[in-house]
Write an enzyme that holds these catalytic residues in place. Structure first.
Site, PDB file in Angstrom:
ATOM      1  N   GLU A  60       0.835  -1.206   0.000  1.00 50.35           N
ATOM      2  CA  GLU A  60       0.000   0.000   0.000  1.00 50.35           C
ATOM      3  C   GLU A  60       0.869   1.255   0.000  1.00 50.35           C
ATOM      4  O   GLU A  60       1.868   1.345   0.722  1.00 50.35           O
ATOM      5  CB  GLU A  60      -0.880  -0.026   1.256  1.00 50.35           C
ATOM      6  CG  GLU A  60      -1.774   1.179   1.434  1.00 50.35           C
ATOM      7  CD  GLU A  60      -2.528   1.146   2.761  1.00 50.35           C
ATOM      8  OE1 GLU A  60      -3.550   1.839   2.868  1.00 50.35           O
ATOM      9  OE2 GLU A  60      -2.089   0.417   3.686  1.00 50.35           O
ATOM     10  N   LYS A 141     -10.172   1.987  -1.602  1.00 52.08           N
ATOM     11  CA  LYS A 141     -10.278   1.398  -0.266  1.00 52.08           C
ATOM     12  C   LYS A 141     -11.618   1.747   0.375  1.00 52.08           C
ATOM     13  O   LYS A 141     -11.943   2.924   0.577  1.00 52.08           O
ATOM     14  CB  LYS A 141      -9.123   1.904   0.595  1.00 52.08           C
ATOM     15  CG  LYS A 141      -8.966   1.238   1.950  1.00 52.08           C
ATOM     16  CD  LYS A 141      -7.710   1.790   2.628  1.00 52.08           C
ATOM     17  CE  LYS A 141      -7.402   1.093   3.932  1.00 52.08           C
ATOM     18  NZ  LYS A 141      -6.136   1.625   4.534  1.00 52.08           N
ATOM     19  N   CYS A 173      -5.186  -3.088   3.127  1.00 52.15           N
ATOM     20  CA  CYS A 173      -4.865  -2.970   4.546  1.00 52.15           C
ATOM     21  C   CYS A 173      -6.064  -3.238   5.452  1.00 52.15           C
ATOM     22  O   CYS A 173      -6.477  -4.383   5.603  1.00 52.15           O
ATOM     23  CB  CYS A 173      -4.247  -1.594   4.814  1.00 52.15           C
ATOM     24  SG  CYS A 173      -3.197  -1.551   6.290  1.00 52.15           S
TER      25      CYS A 173
END
Length: 311
Positions: A60, A141, A173
């Site tokens: 990321e 995300k 994540c």
């Protein structure tokens, strides 16, 4: 690219021959935000020369290093360094095309237009490029790590077909902490979940458990690639559809290279985890819907089928 639509409910059938996907998961320190991409291009060349992968995955925000002890300073750098993806993507696509490889370069800080509720916050977006340099998928995300991160949330899940090699799902994540994310990616037919990570906090130990658990309960491969130390906590991991680690790292920079036996997904979903557990075969004809009050909805047994993996 696929969003959240009903998958093909047909049960996977055996493929005509073994299918493998060679993945290179690059655990590395981030490169400075606003860089010219030359260092990144050289590293992609290194990985291709050393490992001949089908797919390379970076952590990321790998190209958007803006780390600072002062969170306001860090987030200010991220906002100021946000890019227009239509302008930035061709630069990354050219690197994928030069080396003839599928490329997930981590995630980028994507500039957003004014939209209701986002207050001009950027998106944390993972783009996926084909060996021809085409932008094949982009995932924003859905679960930014609040209140720390400065991002607007995305609003749908994304899977992509790698031209007969595999169907992959993308998460970023903190998404891994939400079981709904990996469950939906599996339901959309993902055989491999690519989870790009920049964890700098002590909870990476728990994330390793989540990588295995998400693989176990959804019966798909997981490739969780974290930032290397000293900035990140490393511990990247690749698991099989039963949650068994195939490769793992400590905190140091490294490249995990794994040949994924993609037919294992269909085998495990058919025969069961440990030859026993078959969650995707749970329901029988006529089973009643199960209320899901948290979502003001229900679980419909008629729709409880993952999308058919590539054959």
């Amino acid at each position: 690219m696929h969003s959240d639509h009903a998958p093909n409910p047909a049960a996977p059938t055996s493929s005509p021959g073994p299918r493998t996907l060679r993945v290179a998961a690059v655990q590395a320190s981030p490169l400075p935000i606003g860089g010219d991409l030359e260092a990144f291009r050289r590293d992609v060349a290194r990985v291709v020369a050393e490992h001949s992968p089908d797919l390379i995955v970076y952590p990321e925000l790998h190209l958007f290093g803006a780390d600072d002890p002062d969170l306001e300073v860090q987030n200010g750098r991220l906002r100021a360094g946000a890019v227009d993806l239509d302008e930035y993507a061709p630069r990354l696509g050219a690197i994928a095309r030069e080396h003839g490889v599928w490329l997930l370069p981590g995630s980028v800080v994507e500039r957003s237009e004014a939209e209701p509720g986002n207050h001009h916050d950027p998106y944390n977006t993972a783009p996926l490029f084909s060996p021809a340099g085409e932008l094949r998928a982009q995932y924003r995300k859905v679960f930014p790590w609040r209140p720390t991160e400065p991002y607007a949330p995305g609003d749908h899940f994304v899977v992509a077909d790698l031209d007969g090699l595999a169907r992959v799902g993308i998460s970023i994540c903190f998404d891994a902490w939400w079981p709904e994310v990996t469950r939906h990616l599996a339901w959309l037919g993902a055989e491999v979940v690519l989870n790009v990570v920049k964890t700098t906090t002590p909870d990476r130990a728990q994330e390793v458990v989540l990588a295995q658990a998400n693989a176990i309960v959804n019966q798909n491969f997981t490739v969780s690639v974290n930032t290397a130390g000293p900035i990140g906590r490393g511990r990247s991991i690749v698991t099989d559809p039963e949650g068994v680690p195939l490769a793992s790292a400590d905190e140091a920079p490294t490249t995990l290279v794994v040949d994924l036996d993609l037919d294992a997904v269909a085998r495990v979903r058919r025969d069961g985890t440990a030859g026993s557990v078959v969650p995707w075969q749970q329901f029988q004809p006529g089973d009643a819907r199960i209320p899901l009050p948290l979502y003001d909805g229900d679980l419909d047994p008629a729709r409880w089928h993952p999308g058919q993996p590539l054959q």
